[in-house]
Motif scaffolding. Structure first.
Motif, short mmCIF file in Angstrom:
data_model
loop_
_atom_site.label_atom_id
_atom_site.label_comp_id
_atom_site.label_asym_id
_atom_site.label_seq_id
_atom_site.Cartn_x
_atom_site.Cartn_y
_atom_site.Cartn_z
N LEU A 110 0.84 -1.20 0.00
CA LEU A 110 0.00 0.00 0.00
C LEU A 110 0.87 1.25 0.00
O LEU A 110 0.55 2.25 -0.66
CB LEU A 110 -0.91 -0.01 1.23
CG LEU A 110 -1.74 1.25 1.48
CD1 LEU A 110 -2.75 1.48 0.37
CD2 LEU A 110 -2.45 1.15 2.83
N ASP A 111 2.00 1.22 0.72
CA ASP A 111 2.89 2.38 0.75
C ASP A 111 3.43 2.69 -0.64
O ASP A 111 3.60 3.86 -1.00
CB ASP A 111 4.04 2.13 1.72
CG ASP A 111 3.59 2.14 3.17
OD1 ASP A 111 2.63 2.87 3.48
OD2 ASP A 111 4.17 1.41 3.99
N VAL A 219 -9.93 1.33 1.55
CA VAL A 219 -10.27 0.41 2.63
C VAL A 219 -9.05 0.14 3.49
O VAL A 219 -9.12 0.14 4.73
CB VAL A 219 -10.83 -0.91 2.05
CG1 VAL A 219 -11.05 -1.93 3.16
CG2 VAL A 219 -12.12 -0.66 1.29
N CYS A 220 -7.91 -0.09 2.84
CA CYS A 220 -6.70 -0.40 3.60
C CYS A 220 -6.26 0.75 4.48
O CYS A 220 -5.83 0.55 5.63
CB CYS A 220 -5.58 -0.80 2.64
SG CYS A 220 -5.85 -2.40 1.83
N ARG A 221 -6.37 1.98 3.99
CA ARG A 221 -6.01 3.13 4.81
C ARG A 221 -6.94 3.25 6.01
O ARG A 221 -6.50 3.58 7.13
CB ARG A 221 -6.06 4.41 3.98
CG ARG A 221 -4.92 4.54 2.97
CD ARG A 221 -4.79 5.98 2.48
NE ARG A 221 -6.00 6.44 1.83
CZ ARG A 221 -6.23 6.36 0.52
NH1 ARG A 221 -5.33 5.80 -0.27
NH2 ARG A 221 -7.34 6.83 0.00
N GLU A 226 -7.84 2.44 11.97
CA GLU A 226 -8.50 1.73 13.07
C GLU A 226 -7.49 1.00 13.94
O GLU A 226 -7.67 0.88 15.16
CB GLU A 226 -9.52 0.75 12.50
CG GLU A 226 -10.76 1.39 11.91
CD GLU A 226 -11.78 0.37 11.46
OE1 GLU A 226 -11.69 -0.80 11.92
OE2 GLU A 226 -12.65 0.71 10.65
N ALA A 227 -6.43 0.49 13.30
CA ALA A 227 -5.42 -0.26 14.07
C ALA A 227 -4.65 0.65 15.01
O ALA A 227 -4.22 0.23 16.10
CB ALA A 227 -4.46 -0.97 13.10
N GLY A 228 -4.46 1.90 14.60
CA GLY A 228 -3.79 2.86 15.46
C GLY A 228 -2.40 2.42 15.89
O GLY A 228 -1.59 1.96 15.08
N PRO A 236 -2.52 -8.03 6.65
CA PRO A 236 -2.89 -8.21 5.24
C PRO A 236 -3.39 -6.93 4.58
O PRO A 236 -3.23 -6.75 3.37
CB PRO A 236 -3.98 -9.28 5.29
CG PRO A 236 -3.70 -10.05 6.54
CD PRO A 236 -3.18 -9.04 7.51
N PHE A 237 -4.01 -6.03 5.37
CA PHE A 237 -4.56 -4.82 4.76
C PHE A 237 -3.49 -3.78 4.41
O PHE A 237 -3.81 -2.69 3.97
CB PHE A 237 -5.65 -4.19 5.65
CG PHE A 237 -5.24 -3.92 7.07
CD1 PHE A 237 -4.41 -2.85 7.37
CD2 PHE A 237 -5.72 -4.70 8.10
CE1 PHE A 237 -4.05 -2.57 8.68
CE2 PHE A 237 -5.36 -4.42 9.42
CZ PHE A 237 -4.53 -3.36 9.71
#
Length: 421
Positions: A110-111, A219-221, A226-228, A236-237
């Protein structure tokens, strides 16, 4: 590039041919319903879950996305799908008309998408993104691979060729006559070799699937937020489902244009306006005109075809975007002559993939419309625009063959509770 192996939900080999389907966005609603009615076990029933409802049902209602999750779970339960928990790469070959292209199926960072290592060349529409975002949230899965291209790398080509000497996981020819072959790369030494070689790749380019990429990234962002503080980066996200193909193997067809009317111009007025727009206009021809090189286009209007040839403009031709035939047509004819101000939103213009043929352009233009048959944009042009950090006009490229959806399904989280009715 960070392109990693991944655990996969995929069809059992005996079900792969009936399950794999063309991407969701090549069908309109009626076509999707007809296809699923004839092929109820197809992945399209999951990709276009409104097909499980009556034609008048709101295709963006919550229960539609719930249906996608339900059908996916049914296919896992009835043996159509199997879970491969081991992190693997897959090689995906498509063969059509004597040409083949072999891609590496991987989970790309994602990055890399966010920082531009995965380069984009098109804008996306928020409403189209929203549909795929809700689909991912409902299923918890990335299901439509993003089609990436990269500049050829001989050492990577050798790895791919060597791995393809093994027995394939899937090998079938689909209804469109495209041979689909998939190999699984699971041996630890092979996985490591691929990961090292992909890590040397400086960048990749989105060839097709900008909306799939943007939706998956949204969605992944959100999951990251949410994971913080508990975020490790290994979840996986943090990755997107992609297939990477070498540029030399890709086949690009033109993406043609049809305008519903001539914007009030008579036949002679239209021709004069096109000439004034820096195009030479050829003699009328009864048969379709196929452009032979960049700078040419066929125009169908008033029952005949004519060859348009760009006269040249040193300043604009030096610009990687303005020099595209799609830009020349939009900036000089579609906009100022035919009144198409924004081709992304104007209902008077439609786009026809180059595989449809000239007969489809004539049919759509009818008696009063105007159709344009373009020369195909090259992969090098696409890369040049992306390297410059610029955007291509909408619908500039049509890649064939289309990647099938459903062969690789990547679970990234448990589905959202609001869709778990």
């Amino acid at each position: 590039m960070h392109a990693s192996p991944f655990a996969c939900l995929r069809p059992n080999p005996e079900h792969a041919a009936e399950f794999a389907s063309l991407p969701y966005d090549v069908f309109d609603r009626k076509e999707a319903a007809e296809f699923v009615a004839k092929n109820p076990k197809s992945f399209l029933a999951i990709d276009r879950p409104e097909t499980a409802f009556e034609p008048g049902h709101d295709m963006y209602a919550d229960d539609v996305y719930t249906a996608a999750r339900r059908i996916l779970e049914e296919r896992a339960a009835d043996g159509t799908l199997m879970r491969d928990p081991n992190k693997c790469y897959y090689l995906y070959r498509l063969e059509q008309g004597g040409r083949s292209q072999t891609g590496i199926v991987a989970a790309c960072s994602l990055d890399d998408y966010m920082d531009g290592t995965i380069k984009r060349h098109e804008l996306t529409r928020r409403d189209k993104e929203d549909d795929r975002v809700r689909h991912i949230e409902a299923t918890g899965c990335q299901t439509g691979p993003i089609f990436l291209s990269y500049r050829d790398e001989p050492a990577l080509a050798f790895l791919v060729s060597s791995a393809c000497a093994a027995e394939p996981l899937y090998d079938f020819t689909d209804a469109e006559g495209v041979r689909q072959t998939v190999w699984r790369v699971g041996r630890p030494e092979a996985v490591e070799a691929f990961e090292l070689m992909l890590g040397r790749m400086p960048c990749a380019y989105i060839a097709d699937g900008h909306h799939r990429a943007a939706s998956a990234a949204r969605v992944c962002r959100s999951m990251r937020e949410e994971a913080g503080d508990s975020l490790t980066g290994e979840e996986p996200f943090n990755y997107l489902l992609c297939v990477l193909f070498p540029a030399s193997e890709l086949t690009v067809l033109p993406y043609n244009r049809v305008v519903a009317d001539a914007n009030g111009l008579s036949a002679d007025e239209l021709l004069d306006a096109v000439r004034a727009a820096n195009f030479e206009v050829g003699e009328a021809q009864p048969e379709p005109v196929e452009p032979a090189e960049k700078g040419q286009a066929g125009m169908y209007a008033n029952g005949c075809w004519r060859l348009l040839t760009w006269k040249g403009d040193a300043e604009r031709d030096a610009d990687p975007v303005a020099s595209l035939d799609a830009s020349r047509l939009q900036n000089n004819v579609l906009g100022p002559v035919l009144g198409i101000g924004d081709p992304r939103t104007d209902a008077r213009i439609s786009f026809v993939g180059g595989n449809a043929g000239a007969a489809e352009l004539e049919r759509r233009a009818g008696e009063g419309g105007v159709a344009f048959n373009l020369y195909a944009t090259s992969v090098e042009d696409l890369m040049g625009v992306a390297d410059a950090g610029l955007l291509m006009p909408p619908k500039s490229t049509w890649f064939e063959p289309k990647l099938r959806s459903g062969l690789f399904i990547r679970k990234i989280f448990e589905p959202r509770t609001e869709f778990c009715a």
